[in-house]
Design a protein around this motif. Sequence first.
Motif, PDB file in Angstrom:
ATOM      1  N   GLN A   2       0.832  -1.203   0.000  1.00 56.91           N
ATOM      2  CA  GLN A   2       0.000   0.000   0.000  1.00 56.91           C
ATOM      3  C   GLN A   2       0.872   1.261   0.000  1.00 56.91           C
ATOM      4  N   THR A   3       0.197   2.388  -0.190  1.00 57.09           N
ATOM      5  CA  THR A   3       0.850   3.685  -0.001  1.00 57.09           C
ATOM      6  C   THR A   3       0.602   4.128   1.436  1.00 57.09           C
ATOM      7  N   GLY A   4       1.667   4.474   2.130  1.00 54.83           N
ATOM      8  CA  GLY A   4       1.544   4.875   3.528  1.00 54.83           C
ATOM      9  C   GLY A   4       1.504   6.381   3.690  1.00 54.83           C
ATOM     10  N   PHE A   5       0.668   6.829   4.615  1.00 57.94           N
ATOM     11  CA  PHE A   5       0.561   8.254   4.947  1.00 57.94           C
ATOM     12  C   PHE A   5       0.822   8.392   6.442  1.00 57.94           C
ATOM     13  N   PHE A   6       1.852   9.168   6.800  1.00 57.78           N
ATOM     14  CA  PHE A   6       2.248   9.294   8.196  1.00 57.78           C
ATOM     15  C   PHE A   6       2.307  10.764   8.591  1.00 57.78           C
ATOM     16  N   THR A   7       1.741  11.081   9.750  1.00 56.15           N
ATOM     17  CA  THR A   7       1.798  12.444  10.266  1.00 56.15           C
ATOM     18  C   THR A   7       2.668  12.455  11.516  1.00 56.15           C
ATOM     19  N   THR A   8       3.685  13.308  11.537  1.00 56.94           N
ATOM     20  CA  THR A   8       4.620  13.359  12.655  1.00 56.94           C
ATOM     21  C   THR A   8       4.048  14.193  13.806  1.00 56.94           C
ATOM     22  N   GLU A   9       4.814  14.239  14.893  1.00 56.16           N
ATOM     23  CA  GLU A   9       4.379  14.975  16.082  1.00 56.16           C
ATOM     24  C   GLU A   9       4.201  16.461  15.803  1.00 56.16           C
ATOM     25  N   ASN A  10       4.966  17.001  14.821  1.00 54.41           N
ATOM     26  CA  ASN A  10       4.861  18.421  14.489  1.00 54.41           C
ATOM     27  C   ASN A  10       3.933  18.695  13.311  1.00 54.41           C
ATOM     28  N   GLY A  11       3.252  17.654  12.829  1.00 57.35           N
ATOM     29  CA  GLY A  11       2.281  17.856  11.764  1.00 57.35           C
ATOM     30  C   GLY A  11       2.829  17.749  10.357  1.00 57.35           C
ATOM     31  N   VAL A  12       4.046  17.208  10.199  1.00 60.93           N
ATOM     32  CA  VAL A  12       4.586  16.970   8.863  1.00 60.93           C
ATOM     33  C   VAL A  12       3.955  15.699   8.307  1.00 60.93           C
TER      34      VAL A  12
ATOM     35  N   THR B 203       4.353  10.879   2.591  1.00 61.02           N
ATOM     36  CA  THR B 203       3.701   9.950   1.669  1.00 61.02           C
ATOM     37  C   THR B 203       4.757   9.001   1.111  1.00 61.02           C
ATOM     38  N   ILE B 204       4.574   7.695   1.322  1.00 62.21           N
ATOM     39  CA  ILE B 204       5.542   6.692   0.903  1.00 62.21           C
ATOM     40  C   ILE B 204       4.811   5.579   0.160  1.00 62.21           C
ATOM     41  N   ASN B 205       5.201   5.311  -1.079  1.00 57.81           N
ATOM     42  CA  ASN B 205       4.591   4.261  -1.894  1.00 57.81           C
ATOM     43  C   ASN B 205       5.270   2.930  -1.585  1.00 57.81           C
ATOM     44  N   GLY B 206       4.553   2.051  -0.889  1.00 62.90           N
ATOM     45  CA  GLY B 206       5.123   0.758  -0.510  1.00 62.90           C
ATOM     46  C   GLY B 206       5.440  -0.128  -1.694  1.00 62.90           C
ATOM     47  N   ASN B 207       4.733   0.055  -2.821  1.00 64.95           N
ATOM     48  CA  ASN B 207       4.978  -0.763  -4.008  1.00 64.95           C
ATOM     49  C   ASN B 207       6.348  -0.484  -4.630  1.00 64.95           C
ATOM     50  N   CYS B 208       6.984   0.616  -4.228  1.00 61.98           N
ATOM     51  CA  CYS B 208       8.295   0.975  -4.779  1.00 61.98           C
ATOM     52  C   CYS B 208       9.441   0.470  -3.923  1.00 61.98           C
ATOM     53  N   LEU B 209       9.157  -0.265  -2.863  1.00 63.09           N
ATOM     54  CA  LEU B 209      10.210  -0.772  -1.993  1.00 63.09           C
ATOM     55  C   LEU B 209      10.768  -2.082  -2.532  1.00 63.09           C
TER      56      LEU B 209
ATOM     57  N   ASP C 271      -6.503  24.137   2.426  1.00 65.73           N
ATOM     58  CA  ASP C 271      -7.905  24.562   2.331  1.00 65.73           C
ATOM     59  C   ASP C 271      -8.238  25.653   3.339  1.00 65.73           C
ATOM     60  N   GLY C 272      -7.531  25.680   4.459  1.00 68.00           N
ATOM     61  CA  GLY C 272      -7.824  26.669   5.487  1.00 68.00           C
ATOM     62  C   GLY C 272      -6.920  27.882   5.443  1.00 68.00           C
ATOM     63  N   GLY C 273      -6.192  28.062   4.329  1.00 67.54           N
ATOM     64  CA  GLY C 273      -5.305  29.217   4.205  1.00 67.54           C
ATOM     65  C   GLY C 273      -3.898  28.951   4.693  1.00 67.54           C
ATOM     66  N   GLU C 274      -3.651  27.787   5.287  1.00 66.41           N
ATOM     67  CA  GLU C 274      -2.305  27.449   5.735  1.00 66.41           C
ATOM     68  C   GLU C 274      -1.422  27.167   4.522  1.00 66.41           C
ATOM     69  N   ARG C 275      -0.107  27.250   4.717  1.00 66.12           N
ATOM     70  CA  ARG C 275       0.831  27.041   3.614  1.00 66.12           C
ATOM     71  C   ARG C 275       1.837  25.957   3.992  1.00 66.12           C
ATOM     72  N   PHE C 276       2.248  25.207   2.986  1.00 67.25           N
ATOM     73  CA  PHE C 276       3.124  24.069   3.203  1.00 67.25           C
ATOM     74  C   PHE C 276       4.281  24.089   2.214  1.00 67.25           C
ATOM     75  N   TYR C 277       5.437  23.572   2.672  1.00 73.53           N
ATOM     76  CA  TYR C 277       6.516  23.239   1.748  1.00 73.53           C
ATOM     77  C   TYR C 277       6.292  21.795   1.288  1.00 73.53           C
ATOM     78  N   VAL C 278       6.441  21.546  -0.004  1.00 71.50           N
ATOM     79  CA  VAL C 278       6.354  20.190  -0.540  1.00 71.50           C
ATOM     80  C   VAL C 278       7.760  19.754  -0.941  1.00 71.50           C
ATOM     81  N   ALA C 279       8.259  18.703  -0.291  1.00 67.95           N
ATOM     82  CA  ALA C 279       9.644  18.273  -0.476  1.00 67.95           C
ATOM     83  C   ALA C 279       9.682  16.829  -0.965  1.00 67.95           C
ATOM     84  N   PRO C 280       9.829  16.610  -2.285  1.00 71.70           N
ATOM     85  CA  PRO C 280      10.025  15.241  -2.787  1.00 71.70           C
ATOM     86  C   PRO C 280      11.499  14.843  -2.677  1.00 71.70           C
TER      87      PRO C 280
ATOM     88  N   THR D 264       5.311  16.851   3.302  1.00 73.62           N
ATOM     89  CA  THR D 264       4.543  18.087   3.218  1.00 73.62           C
ATOM     90  C   THR D 264       4.622  18.765   4.579  1.00 73.62           C
ATOM     91  N   ILE D 265       5.278  19.942   4.621  1.00 72.45           N
ATOM     92  CA  ILE D 265       5.733  20.540   5.878  1.00 72.45           C
ATOM     93  C   ILE D 265       4.997  21.851   6.149  1.00 72.45           C
TER      94      ILE D 265
END
Length: 338
Positions: free
Chosen positions: A61-71, A74-80, A205-214, A149-150
């Motif tokens: 599966q594709t995993g979605f993890f949220t850290t303690e600081n809200g980061v 997204t990790i695609n398990g099929n690519c492991l 959606d709520g006006g917050e902004r994120f850095y996207v780091a691939p 996504t930070i």
Amino acid sequence: MKKTTLIRSVCMVGMAFVFSCSSNESPERETPIRATPEAFAQLKSTSLGNKVQNFQLDASQTGFFTTENGVFFTINGNCLSKNGNPVTGMVDVQIVELFERGAMLTTNKPTMGTLPNGDKALLISGGEFFLNITQDGESVDEDCDMVATIPSDITGGADTGMTLWKGNGGDQDCDGIDDDCDGFVWDQNVDPNGDPIEAEIQDGDGGERFYVAPFGDFGWTNVDRFFSDPRPKTTILVEVPEGFNDENSRVYLSYVGEPNALAYLDTYDATTGLFSEHYGQIPIGLECHVIFTSKENGQWLYGIKSVTITDGQTVEIADTDLNTANESELEALINGLP
């Protein structure tokens, strides 16, 4: 009878006076013990281990993890893959996130980036991250990009100058959580044309902004830009107490007004006993704190001096400047600097 009572009263008053005097006197601190290189390395490794967040992912599966600081990762398990074969079953995911200079210091992950000419200069960070995936204790490979996504408000809001960086230990391996990386520095990620890879800014959606780091590699990734200051630059030297060197101590610089950045003095002259930032990148007139660290009796040994940079300055750290603190106390102290 009255005479006996009087004598007892005088004695009690005298004892109280002696106790009061002795309790108000602060005994002089003994000369700090000089740590072994191995003991100091273990202290930094323990701090890093304390910051690991553990997750699990089904490799189908594709995993979605949220850290303690809200980061959000997204990790695609099929690519492991492991030994060239697709991974099946559950895998273990380790994540470390560092945003403030206190944690950057105790884990020895300062924000120094490599300039095009090979020199090093201070980076302002939007977040440092370590990610690793294993199965049954064995490393696996990732054949697709992972994405962090930070939230930009963690580091004061979105900055359009941010690019992506990879942690590099020089001739040391820094991809594992237990690796000792005293030569740690950040190298800028570039595209096939040699251009820096920008950290895209995304609106929520709520006006917050994120850095996207691939990023495509396990290990350390950072969202950064170089610190900018138009003032003339200089090199400074720091003298530390005898018995300390680049193997059992470190010297960092905390710039006033930059809570998400930490510089360090990466050279040491054994003949003079001086640490140096030998690239000449420190602005004259800059207000900063020189921070010495080592280990004593299982705790952090530290000294902090507030300075305003002058041309060719030498800062002295003496034994009398040193104190001890545990990990959380030292991090709070460093984070609380202006």
